[in-house]
Write a protein that holds these residues in place. Structure first.
Motif, PDB file in Angstrom:
ATOM      1  N   LEU A 287       0.868  -1.128   0.119  1.00  0.00           N
ATOM      2  CA  LEU A 287      -0.134  -0.093  -0.154  1.00  0.00           C
ATOM      3  C   LEU A 287       0.487   1.418  -0.433  1.00  0.00           C
ATOM      4  CD1 LEU A 287      -3.208   0.744   0.366  1.00  0.00           C
ATOM      5  CD2 LEU A 287      -3.130   1.194   2.725  1.00  0.00           C
ATOM      6  N   GLY A 288       1.185   2.130  -1.187  1.00  0.00           N
ATOM      7  CA  GLY A 288       2.080   2.852  -1.251  1.00  0.00           C
ATOM      8  C   GLY A 288       3.527   2.745  -1.129  1.00  0.00           C
ATOM      9  N   GLY A 289       3.588   1.204  -1.496  1.00  0.00           N
ATOM     10  CA  GLY A 289       5.437   0.948  -0.663  1.00  0.00           C
ATOM     11  C   GLY A 289       5.441   0.150   0.964  1.00  0.00           C
ATOM     12  N   THR A 304      -7.810  -2.594   5.559  1.00  0.00           N
ATOM     13  CA  THR A 304      -6.813  -2.720   5.394  1.00  0.00           C
ATOM     14  C   THR A 304      -5.911  -2.029   6.551  1.00  0.00           C
ATOM     15  OG1 THR A 304      -7.233  -2.498   3.612  1.00  0.00           O
ATOM     16  CG2 THR A 304      -4.849  -2.200   3.875  1.00  0.00           C
ATOM     17  N   ILE A 305      -4.791  -3.288   7.407  1.00  0.00           N
ATOM     18  CA  ILE A 305      -3.932  -3.236   8.189  1.00  0.00           C
ATOM     19  C   ILE A 305      -2.182  -3.109   7.427  1.00  0.00           C
ATOM     20  CG2 ILE A 305      -2.553  -4.021  10.288  1.00  0.00           C
ATOM     21  CD1 ILE A 305      -6.095  -3.407  10.730  1.00  0.00           C
ATOM     22  N   PHE A 306      -1.725  -2.095   7.209  1.00  0.00           N
ATOM     23  CA  PHE A 306      -0.617  -1.670   6.842  1.00  0.00           C
ATOM     24  C   PHE A 306      -0.023  -0.898   8.004  1.00  0.00           C
ATOM     25  CE2 PHE A 306      -2.628   2.238   7.554  1.00  0.00           C
ATOM     26  CZ  PHE A 306      -1.813   3.403   7.841  1.00  0.00           C
ATOM     27  N   GLU A 307       1.772  -1.947   7.315  1.00  0.00           N
ATOM     28  CA  GLU A 307       3.066  -1.067   8.183  1.00  0.00           C
ATOM     29  C   GLU A 307       2.538   0.237   8.329  1.00  0.00           C
ATOM     30  OE1 GLU A 307       5.852  -1.410  10.391  1.00  0.00           O
ATOM     31  OE2 GLU A 307       5.426  -3.048   9.264  1.00  0.00           O
ATOM     32  N   GLY A 308       3.179   0.864   9.317  1.00  0.00           N
ATOM     33  CA  GLY A 308       2.278   1.740   9.859  1.00  0.00           C
ATOM     34  C   GLY A 308       1.898   2.610  11.691  1.00  0.00           C
ATOM     35  N   GLY A 309       1.992   3.439  12.084  1.00  0.00           N
ATOM     36  CA  GLY A 309       1.426   3.889  13.149  1.00  0.00           C
ATOM     37  C   GLY A 309      -0.110   4.796  12.692  1.00  0.00           C
ATOM     38  N   HIS A 310      -0.270   5.976  13.749  1.00  0.00           N
ATOM     39  CA  HIS A 310      -1.020   6.589  13.819  1.00  0.00           C
ATOM     40  C   HIS A 310      -1.324   8.074  12.350  1.00  0.00           C
ATOM     41  CE1 HIS A 310      -4.879   8.041  15.650  1.00  0.00           C
ATOM     42  NE2 HIS A 310      -4.128   9.054  15.181  1.00  0.00           N
ATOM     43  N   GLU A 311      -2.144   7.436  11.049  1.00  0.00           N
ATOM     44  CA  GLU A 311      -1.330   8.503  10.057  1.00  0.00           C
ATOM     45  C   GLU A 311      -1.860   7.966   9.128  1.00  0.00           C
ATOM     46  OE1 GLU A 311       2.665   7.257   8.839  1.00  0.00           O
ATOM     47  OE2 GLU A 311       2.553   5.063   9.849  1.00  0.00           O
ATOM     48  N   MET A 312      -2.627   8.908   8.165  1.00  0.00           N
ATOM     49  CA  MET A 312      -2.520   8.498   6.701  1.00  0.00           C
ATOM     50  C   MET A 312      -1.348   8.202   6.017  1.00  0.00           C
ATOM     51  SD  MET A 312      -5.094  11.133   4.520  1.00  0.00           S
ATOM     52  CE  MET A 312      -6.823  11.194   4.800  1.00  0.00           C
ATOM     53  N   LEU A 313      -1.686   7.418   5.123  1.00  0.00           N
ATOM     54  CA  LEU A 313      -0.304   7.927   3.872  1.00  0.00           C
ATOM     55  C   LEU A 313      -0.964   8.201   3.171  1.00  0.00           C
ATOM     56  CD1 LEU A 313      -0.127   4.170   3.935  1.00  0.00           C
ATOM     57  CD2 LEU A 313       1.472   5.368   5.161  1.00  0.00           C
ATOM     58  N   VAL A 314      -0.829   9.774   2.829  1.00  0.00           N
ATOM     59  CA  VAL A 314      -1.710  10.810   2.092  1.00  0.00           C
ATOM     60  C   VAL A 314      -1.359  10.640   0.683  1.00  0.00           C
ATOM     61  CG1 VAL A 314      -1.100  13.445   1.349  1.00  0.00           C
ATOM     62  CG2 VAL A 314      -0.884  12.456   4.205  1.00  0.00           C
ATOM     63  N   VAL A 316      -0.933   7.987  -1.411  1.00  0.00           N
ATOM     64  CA  VAL A 316      -2.104   6.745  -1.524  1.00  0.00           C
ATOM     65  C   VAL A 316      -3.526   7.120  -1.188  1.00  0.00           C
ATOM     66  CG1 VAL A 316      -2.896   4.305  -0.721  1.00  0.00           C
ATOM     67  CG2 VAL A 316      -0.644   4.768  -0.203  1.00  0.00           C
ATOM     68  N   ALA A 317      -3.469   8.079   0.022  1.00  0.00           N
ATOM     69  CA  ALA A 317      -5.416   8.379   0.216  1.00  0.00           C
ATOM     70  C   ALA A 317      -5.473   9.362  -1.452  1.00  0.00           C
ATOM     71  CB  ALA A 317      -5.409   8.834   1.642  1.00  0.00           C
ATOM     72  N   ALA A 318      -5.047  10.431  -1.796  1.00  0.00           N
ATOM     73  CA  ALA A 318      -5.146  11.171  -2.748  1.00  0.00           C
ATOM     74  C   ALA A 318      -5.400  10.127  -4.227  1.00  0.00           C
ATOM     75  CB  ALA A 318      -3.824  12.462  -2.841  1.00  0.00           C
ATOM     76  N   ASP A 319      -4.825   9.351  -4.217  1.00  0.00           N
ATOM     77  CA  ASP A 319      -4.498   8.582  -5.679  1.00  0.00           C
ATOM     78  C   ASP A 319      -5.881   7.977  -5.267  1.00  0.00           C
ATOM     79  OD1 ASP A 319      -2.041   9.583  -6.116  1.00  0.00           O
ATOM     80  OD2 ASP A 319      -0.687   7.705  -5.868  1.00  0.00           O
ATOM     81  N   GLN A 320      -6.308   6.552  -4.109  1.00  0.00           N
ATOM     82  CA  GLN A 320      -7.677   6.604  -3.695  1.00  0.00           C
ATOM     83  C   GLN A 320      -9.063   6.941  -4.175  1.00  0.00           C
ATOM     84  OE1 GLN A 320      -7.359   5.433  -0.455  1.00  0.00           O
ATOM     85  NE2 GLN A 320      -6.721   3.043  -0.586  1.00  0.00           N
ATOM     86  N   LEU A 321      -8.911   8.426  -3.719  1.00  0.00           N
ATOM     87  CA  LEU A 321      -9.645   9.797  -4.184  1.00  0.00           C
ATOM     88  C   LEU A 321      -9.824   9.707  -6.194  1.00  0.00           C
ATOM     89  CD1 LEU A 321      -9.192  12.353  -1.278  1.00  0.00           C
ATOM     90  CD2 LEU A 321     -11.795  10.652  -1.266  1.00  0.00           C
TER      91      LEU A 321
END
Length: 327
Positions: A287-289, A304-314, A316-321
């Protein structure tokens, strides 16, 4: 107890994880804001309008930063929701990307910080979000079939509540690291000494009223079936690094599986415990690398549970929109 709830072992596990690990730099000391709950209010570019939208319930003006797309044809709209401790002035890393891609955009207030009874996905706050959408529909050339709601942390919380409560026909809901059970989150944050526990007490009148907390929890809100799913994203390390453990997204996903009549698509108790303890291998997908640790979908929700913490993958989110809107 609802069948979609995780077992008591999962709650105990989360409590032990929260207390036995040193708190990370994005959640401690309590006086500092996590990365995705910054209260920093930058100077918004002059191309964004500062608008005032009166509430259709109590008439109180709710401010927003907004951008009208230049396209002559109807353009899609993104409603981007601020986090728990901030308001419409908060920096939004999505804004410039979406504006460049030709979206209408609005960043509404919906009663600001979640530390008053008027905030925290109250009837007033949720109506403010609907009023912001109405403002855009009335003021701009918005394609009503391409309206999207997105948020992170407290904004993800509000996105989930909007999924259950909004009167509008929304084309997509994207909730990143959301809170879904307010009472559970109260005890999780209180144990860690985070400011959010005090905020919740202020919202609920000084003490924890379980019934009132349920009214403000997407996990317990009455469901109105929609034609599109609620997309839930959560970092596997949230709760280790960050303030909202992934059990919040898992439980809401499971509830929606039950209501879709497809319990076989739920995250099992065993899988839940494995995810919370990170005793599971990544899937090999990205998911976005970032590694995807777990992914599931049902008619009403995706998880989707992804490698990361408390965050948005910006990005990725923009591409999905953009993909959803055909931009």
């Amino acid at each position: 107890m609802h069948r979609f709830l995780a077992p008591l072992a999962a709650f105990a596990l989360i409590a032990s994880l929260s207390s036995s690990h040193a708190a990370p730099d994005n959640s401690e000391p309590p006086s500092k804001d996590p990365v995705w709950d910054q209260t920093r209010s930058p100077d918004w570019d002059a191309s964004y309008q500062l608008v005032s939208i009166p509430s259709t319930i109590d008439g109180q003006a709710q401010m927003a930063y907004a951008y009208e797309a230049a396209d002559a044809a109807p353009a899609p709209l993104v409603v981007s929701l601020h986090t728990w401790s901030s308001n419409y002035e908060q920096a939004d890393p999505l804004a410039a990307i979406l504006v460049e891609r030709g979206f209408h955009y609005i960043h509404p207030d919906f009663r600001g910080v979640n530390n008053t009874p008027e905030g925290c996905v109250s009837e007033l706050a949720l109506q403010d979000i609907d009023d912001a959408i109405d403002y855009c529909l009335e003021s701009w050339n918005v394609d009503p079939e391409r309206i999207y709601v997105i948020g992170t942390s407290g904004g993800g919380y509000a996105t989930c509540a909007t999924y259950f409560k909004s009167k509008h026909r929304i084309a997509g809901f994207y909730a990143w690291v959301p809170i879904t059970d307010l009472e559970m989150w109260y005890y999780q944050t209180k144990q860690r000494g985070l400011k959010y526990a005090q905020h919740i007490e202020q919202v609920l009148g000084g003490s924890i009223d379980s019934e009132e907390a349920k009214k403000r929890s997407p996990l317990y809100m009455p469901h109105r079936p929609r034609e599109v799913p609620l997309h839930l994203f959560h970092g596997v390390d949230d709760g280790y690094r960050g303030s909202v453990p992934s059990i919040h997204s898992i439980q809401l996903y499971n509830r929606l599986c039950e209501e879709a009549g497809q319990p076989s698509l739920r995250v099992t108790h065993e899988q839940t415990i494995d995810l919370l303890s990170k005793a599971v291998r990544p899937t090999g997908r990205k998911l976005g690398g970032r590694e995807i640790w777990f992914q599931r979908e049902s008619p009403f929700a995706t998880l989707t549970i992804f490698e990361g913490g408390h965050e948005m993958l910006v990005e990725v989110a923009a591409d999905q929109l953009s993909e959803a809107a055909g931009r």
